[in-house]
Design a protein around this motif. Structure first.
Motif, mmCIF file in Angstrom:
data_model
loop_
_atom_site.group_PDB
_atom_site.id
_atom_site.type_symbol
_atom_site.label_atom_id
_atom_site.label_comp_id
_atom_site.label_asym_id
_atom_site.label_seq_id
_atom_site.Cartn_x
_atom_site.Cartn_y
_atom_site.Cartn_z
ATOM 1 N N LEU A 55 5.331 -4.701 -8.472
ATOM 2 C CA LEU A 55 6.667 -4.560 -8.109
ATOM 3 C C LEU A 55 6.811 -3.569 -6.902
ATOM 4 C CD1 LEU A 55 8.850 -4.075 -11.279
ATOM 5 C CD2 LEU A 55 8.879 -5.942 -9.644
ATOM 6 N N PRO A 56 7.594 -3.638 -5.945
ATOM 7 C CA PRO A 56 7.557 -2.657 -4.912
ATOM 8 C C PRO A 56 7.622 -1.103 -5.503
ATOM 9 C CG PRO A 56 9.128 -4.444 -4.297
ATOM 10 C CD PRO A 56 8.716 -4.564 -5.694
ATOM 11 N N ALA A 57 7.032 -0.185 -4.914
ATOM 12 C CA ALA A 57 6.888 1.277 -5.553
ATOM 13 C C ALA A 57 7.974 2.010 -4.889
ATOM 14 C CB ALA A 57 5.532 1.670 -5.628
ATOM 15 N N SER A 58 8.750 1.432 -3.952
ATOM 16 C CA SER A 58 9.646 2.426 -3.219
ATOM 17 C C SER A 58 10.331 3.325 -4.203
ATOM 18 C CB SER A 58 10.611 1.579 -2.271
ATOM 19 O OG SER A 58 11.154 0.669 -2.712
ATOM 20 N N ASP A 59 11.041 2.812 -5.086
ATOM 21 C CA ASP A 59 11.924 3.767 -5.907
ATOM 22 C C ASP A 59 10.972 4.602 -6.631
ATOM 23 O OD1 ASP A 59 14.080 2.037 -5.242
ATOM 24 O OD2 ASP A 59 13.892 0.621 -7.336
ATOM 25 N N ALA A 60 9.922 4.432 -7.072
ATOM 26 C CA ALA A 60 8.828 5.525 -7.700
ATOM 27 C C ALA A 60 8.503 6.616 -6.625
ATOM 28 C CB ALA A 60 7.859 4.757 -8.337
ATOM 29 N N GLN A 61 8.495 6.200 -5.505
ATOM 30 C CA GLN A 61 8.086 7.130 -4.489
ATOM 31 C C GLN A 61 9.086 7.867 -4.167
ATOM 32 O OE1 GLN A 61 7.172 5.253 -0.777
ATOM 33 N NE2 GLN A 61 6.142 7.003 -0.033
ATOM 34 N N ILE A 78 3.824 15.419 -13.295
ATOM 35 C CA ILE A 78 4.503 14.122 -13.294
ATOM 36 C C ILE A 78 3.440 13.071 -13.993
ATOM 37 C CG2 ILE A 78 5.422 12.506 -11.789
ATOM 38 C CD1 ILE A 78 6.223 14.299 -9.762
ATOM 39 N N ALA A 79 2.213 13.120 -13.665
ATOM 40 C CA ALA A 79 1.364 12.264 -13.980
ATOM 41 C C ALA A 79 1.152 12.454 -15.543
ATOM 42 C CB ALA A 79 0.030 12.038 -13.436
ATOM 43 N N ARG A 80 1.040 13.746 -15.967
ATOM 44 C CA ARG A 80 0.872 14.020 -17.328
ATOM 45 C C ARG A 80 2.271 13.633 -18.122
ATOM 46 N NH1 ARG A 80 0.800 19.223 -16.837
ATOM 47 N NH2 ARG A 80 -1.568 19.087 -16.293
ATOM 48 N N THR A 81 3.583 13.973 -17.673
ATOM 49 C CA THR A 81 4.794 13.607 -18.259
ATOM 50 C C THR A 81 4.789 11.955 -18.649
ATOM 51 O OG1 THR A 81 5.640 15.393 -17.464
ATOM 52 C CG2 THR A 81 6.976 13.809 -18.464
ATOM 53 N N ALA A 88 -2.901 7.701 -9.304
ATOM 54 C CA ALA A 88 -1.744 6.596 -8.878
ATOM 55 C C ALA A 88 -0.387 7.237 -8.711
ATOM 56 C CB ALA A 88 -1.545 5.798 -10.313
ATOM 57 N N VAL A 89 -0.173 8.420 -9.103
ATOM 58 C CA VAL A 89 1.013 9.092 -8.566
ATOM 59 C C VAL A 89 0.867 9.727 -7.299
ATOM 60 C CG1 VAL A 89 2.515 11.210 -9.078
ATOM 61 C CG2 VAL A 89 1.638 9.830 -10.833
ATOM 62 N N LEU A 90 -0.232 10.038 -6.929
ATOM 63 C CA LEU A 90 -0.569 10.549 -5.540
ATOM 64 C C LEU A 90 -0.434 9.280 -4.432
ATOM 65 C CD1 LEU A 90 -3.513 12.946 -6.025
ATOM 66 C CD2 LEU A 90 -1.249 13.595 -5.203
ATOM 67 N N ASP A 91 -1.071 8.204 -4.902
ATOM 68 C CA ASP A 91 -1.100 7.162 -3.781
ATOM 69 C C ASP A 91 0.243 6.465 -3.934
ATOM 70 O OD1 ASP A 91 -3.755 7.303 -3.670
ATOM 71 O OD2 ASP A 91 -4.199 5.702 -5.405
ATOM 72 N N ILE A 92 1.122 6.433 -4.779
ATOM 73 C CA ILE A 92 2.478 6.275 -4.541
ATOM 74 C C ILE A 92 3.291 7.087 -3.753
ATOM 75 C CG2 ILE A 92 4.516 5.467 -5.891
ATOM 76 C CD1 ILE A 92 3.068 4.347 -8.049
ATOM 77 N N ALA A 93 3.169 8.270 -3.999
ATOM 78 C CA ALA A 93 3.633 9.368 -3.305
ATOM 79 C C ALA A 93 3.399 9.475 -1.796
ATOM 80 C CB ALA A 93 3.633 10.751 -3.946
ATOM 81 N N GLY A 95 2.634 6.755 -0.145
ATOM 82 C CA GLY A 95 2.694 5.401 0.691
ATOM 83 C C GLY A 95 1.349 4.838 0.598
ATOM 84 N N ILE A 96 0.230 5.111 -0.116
ATOM 85 C CA ILE A 96 -0.974 4.340 0.179
ATOM 86 C C ILE A 96 -0.887 3.120 -0.926
ATOM 87 C CG2 ILE A 96 -3.471 4.542 -0.384
ATOM 88 C CD1 ILE A 96 -3.399 7.597 0.000
ATOM 89 N N GLN A 97 -0.591 3.163 -1.745
ATOM 90 C CA GLN A 97 -0.150 2.186 -2.876
ATOM 91 C C GLN A 97 1.485 1.695 -2.738
ATOM 92 O OE1 GLN A 97 -1.324 2.885 -7.039
ATOM 93 N NE2 GLN A 97 -0.413 1.251 -7.806
ATOM 94 N N GLN A 98 1.739 0.371 -2.178
ATOM 95 C CA GLN A 98 3.162 0.059 -1.606
ATOM 96 C C GLN A 98 3.620 -0.713 -3.133
ATOM 97 O OE1 GLN A 98 4.609 0.487 0.854
ATOM 98 N NE2 GLN A 98 2.961 1.582 2.067
ATOM 99 N N HIS A 99 2.690 -1.283 -3.976
ATOM 100 C CA HIS A 99 3.332 -1.982 -5.024
ATOM 101 C C HIS A 99 2.284 -1.493 -6.502
ATOM 102 C CE1 HIS A 99 4.113 -4.786 -1.973
ATOM 103 N NE2 HIS A 99 5.050 -5.241 -2.862
ATOM 104 N N ALA A 100 3.216 -1.521 -7.545
ATOM 105 C CA ALA A 100 2.696 -0.840 -8.776
ATOM 106 C C ALA A 100 3.177 -1.772 -10.004
ATOM 107 C CB ALA A 100 2.928 0.522 -8.992
ATOM 108 N N SER A 101 2.559 -1.787 -11.108
ATOM 109 C CA SER A 101 2.935 -2.437 -12.099
ATOM 110 C C SER A 101 4.213 -2.184 -12.729
ATOM 111 C CB SER A 101 1.742 -2.466 -13.288
ATOM 112 O OG SER A 101 1.739 -1.184 -13.870
#
Length: 238
Positions: A55-61, A78-81, A88-93, A95-101
């Motif tokens: 799915l697009p990770a824009s909302d998570a970003q 955030i990753a611990r919670t 993965a949190v850093l890549d989404i934040a 913009g390196i990872q545009q999609h995620a599960s």
């Protein structure tokens, strides 16, 4: 002398078709069935019949940026919670990872803001001046971030005074760190040179560092004097 064992074509080919191993990518019938299956899954995911794989990770970003910018949470927290990897949190934040599960996105979106013990917020000018003074003392952003247990990008934003307010907890941590390191010299001459070029003032020249109307006592940046740091260094070399 032993005779070398002959290797069958089935072991040399990278077969993906179990029933027809002599085909490298599978037989035409198996490949056609795979294409039909992919199209069916794509259409079912588009109609909401099944969960899509990505799915697009824009909302998570946007949620991560809100948690770090407004509530002062770190990416590690955030990753611990969310029980996901910090990378993965850093890549989404970033913009390196545009999609995620869907599972990763749902876990990040379920992270509720966790304010520190002191929920108030204060002007960030004093914290910015202290961080700039630490840069003049040869402490880089990474050095300060390691001492504060914060992300380097957050320390950079505070140092550049891009946010008008900062949490009380962070303000007290920065003030205690500046008091502890005042009069010392850090390990980064490059950060010191960059701070002097930007005209940042040392910690010792402030009378009331948190007062917006206070000015550095007896300190002028290089662009208000006759010589620049580069000219002074060239004269010293000569």
């Amino acid at each position: 002398m032993s005779t070398p064992t002959a290797i069958s074509p089935a072991h040399t080919l990278r077969g993906t078709c179990i029933q027809h191993p002599r085909y490298v990518a599978g037989c035409p019938g198996c490949r056609e069935r795979a294409r039909v299956r992919r199209r069916a899954r794509y259409r079912a995911a588009a109609y909401g019949l099944i969960d899509p794989k990505w799915l697009p990770a824009s909302d998570a970003q946007a949620h991560i940026n809100r948690l770090t910018g407004i509530y002062g949470m770190s990416h590690r927290q955030i990753a611990r919670t969310a029980h996901v990897r910090r990378q993965a949190v850093l890549d989404i934040a970033h913009g390196i990872q545009q999609h995620a599960s869907p599972r990763t996105i749902a876990a990040i979106l379920n992270v509720s803001p966790q304010r520190p013990a002191h929920t108030g917020r204060v002007p960030a000018l004093g914290a910015a001046r202290r961080l700039q003074g630490l840069a003049v003392a040869a402490y880089s952003v990474r050095d300060i971030a390691r001492l504060l247990d914060a992300e380097p990008q957050c320390v950079r934003r505070w140092q550049l005074h891009t946010t008008p307010q900062i949490s009380v907890r962070r303000h007290r941590q920065i003030a205690e760190l500046a008091d502890c390191l005042d009069g010392t010299t850090g390990p980064s001459p490059r950060a010191q040179r960059q701070a002097r070029v930007k005209g940042w003032a040392p910690l010792a020249v402030w009378d009331d560092i948190d007062n917006p109307s206070d000015t550095p006592r007896g300190y002028l940046p290089w662009y208000l004097t006759a010589a620049s740091p580069r000219t002074v260094n060239q004269r010293k070399v000569a």
